[in-house]
Motif scaffolding. Structure first.
Motif, short mmCIF file in Angstrom:
data_model
loop_
_atom_site.label_atom_id
_atom_site.label_comp_id
_atom_site.label_asym_id
_atom_site.label_seq_id
_atom_site.Cartn_x
_atom_site.Cartn_y
_atom_site.Cartn_z
N ARG A 85 0.83 -1.22 0.00
CA ARG A 85 0.00 0.00 0.00
C ARG A 85 0.85 1.26 0.00
NH1 ARG A 85 2.00 -2.43 4.66
NH2 ARG A 85 1.64 -1.18 6.54
N MET A 122 -6.90 -2.50 -0.58
CA MET A 122 -7.87 -2.72 0.49
C MET A 122 -7.26 -2.49 1.87
SD MET A 122 -10.52 -3.37 -1.24
CE MET A 122 -11.64 -3.88 0.06
N GLU A 124 -5.86 -0.90 5.21
CA GLU A 124 -6.42 0.19 6.01
C GLU A 124 -5.66 1.50 5.77
OE1 GLU A 124 -7.64 1.16 10.67
OE2 GLU A 124 -6.57 -0.69 10.14
N GLN A 127 -6.78 2.97 2.36
CA GLN A 127 -8.14 3.50 2.43
C GLN A 127 -8.22 4.77 3.29
OE1 GLN A 127 -10.97 2.40 0.81
NE2 GLN A 127 -9.62 1.06 -0.36
N ARG A 131 -9.16 8.49 1.73
CA ARG A 131 -10.32 9.18 2.31
C ARG A 131 -9.91 10.52 2.92
NH1 ARG A 131 -12.24 3.70 3.60
NH2 ARG A 131 -14.23 3.40 2.54
N PRO A 137 -13.92 5.49 -2.46
CA PRO A 137 -13.56 4.27 -3.20
C PRO A 137 -14.68 3.82 -4.11
CG PRO A 137 -14.09 3.75 -0.91
CD PRO A 137 -14.08 5.25 -1.01
#
Length: 215
Positions: A85, A122, A124, A127, A131, A137
């Motif tokens: 990520r 996906m 955390e 995301q 955000r 998403p």
């Protein structure tokens, strides 16, 4: 001595004699999306995805890219050994900074981000950060790669033009090639949905059309 029989004939005979094991087909919604992934304006939906490319010294390395759904412009990218990520966020951060000028909170508010269910997207951390930039998403449907087709088509073009038939010695060699291609692609690559304009030419056309007419 056995008889040679075509596989399809065996399948037909088994079906006629009820010898096939029962199975249940996975149900699919009749209309699970509207089949439209091209937007009518910039900064409505972006897409991100990752792909791997082989090198001689560094084995397989990762390439992440963020692409604008509206004009297929490559907004951000990152080449790295790992594909987590953190590396995906490097490509996202480049796109956000390039389009909005900063990486502060709500910098990209209102942008939908299309991605698949890969672990790096996906996660955390990914995301939460997207955000924090104000993005929403938009998940590609499982088993329907066409719903992430904009970035998939970009990767296909990049690999056809840069990767296939070429041997990269190191990660840095690939990074240089990707950097050069993306600059050429955004400035010169003619795309049908843009009216056969390049991504940059389509953006300039849109900006000129949006300017108020002088009195």
């Amino acid at each position: 001595m056995g008889l040679r029989i075509a596989r399809k004939r065996v399948l037909r005979l088994m079906r006629e004699n009820a010898l096939l094991s029962p199975h249940r087909a996975r149900p699919r919604p009749a209309d699970d999306h509207d089949r439209k992934i091209i937007t009518d304006a910039p900064n409505v939906m972006w897409a991100i995805d990752g792909t791997q490319v082989a090198t001689v010294r560094n084995s397989k390395v990762w390439l992440f890219a963020t692409v604008e759904h509206w004009n297929a412009e490559a907004l951000g990218w990152h080449v790295s050994k790992r594909g987590t990520r953190r590396e995906a966020l490097q490509a996202m951060g480049m796109a956000v900074r390039q389009q909005f000028g900063h990486l502060g909170r709500d910098a990209a508010r209102g942008v939908q981000l299309r991605h698949d269910h890969g672990s790096c997207f996906m996660a955390e951390d990914f995301q939460n950060q997207t955000r924090a930039w104000g993005m929403t998403p938009s998940f590609a449907f499982v088993g329907e790669p066409q719903t992430n087709g904009v970035v998939e088509r970009f990767f296909r073009t990049l690999k056809e033009q840069v990767v296939h038939g070429r041997v990269f010695e190191t990660l840095e060699d690939l990074r240089d090639a990707v950097r050069a291609f993306i600059a050429r692609y955004n400035a010169q690559w003619l795309i049908e949905k843009n009216g056969n304009l390049s991504p940059h030419a389509r953006r300039r056309q849109h900006e000129l059309a949006a300017m108020p007419m002088a009195a």
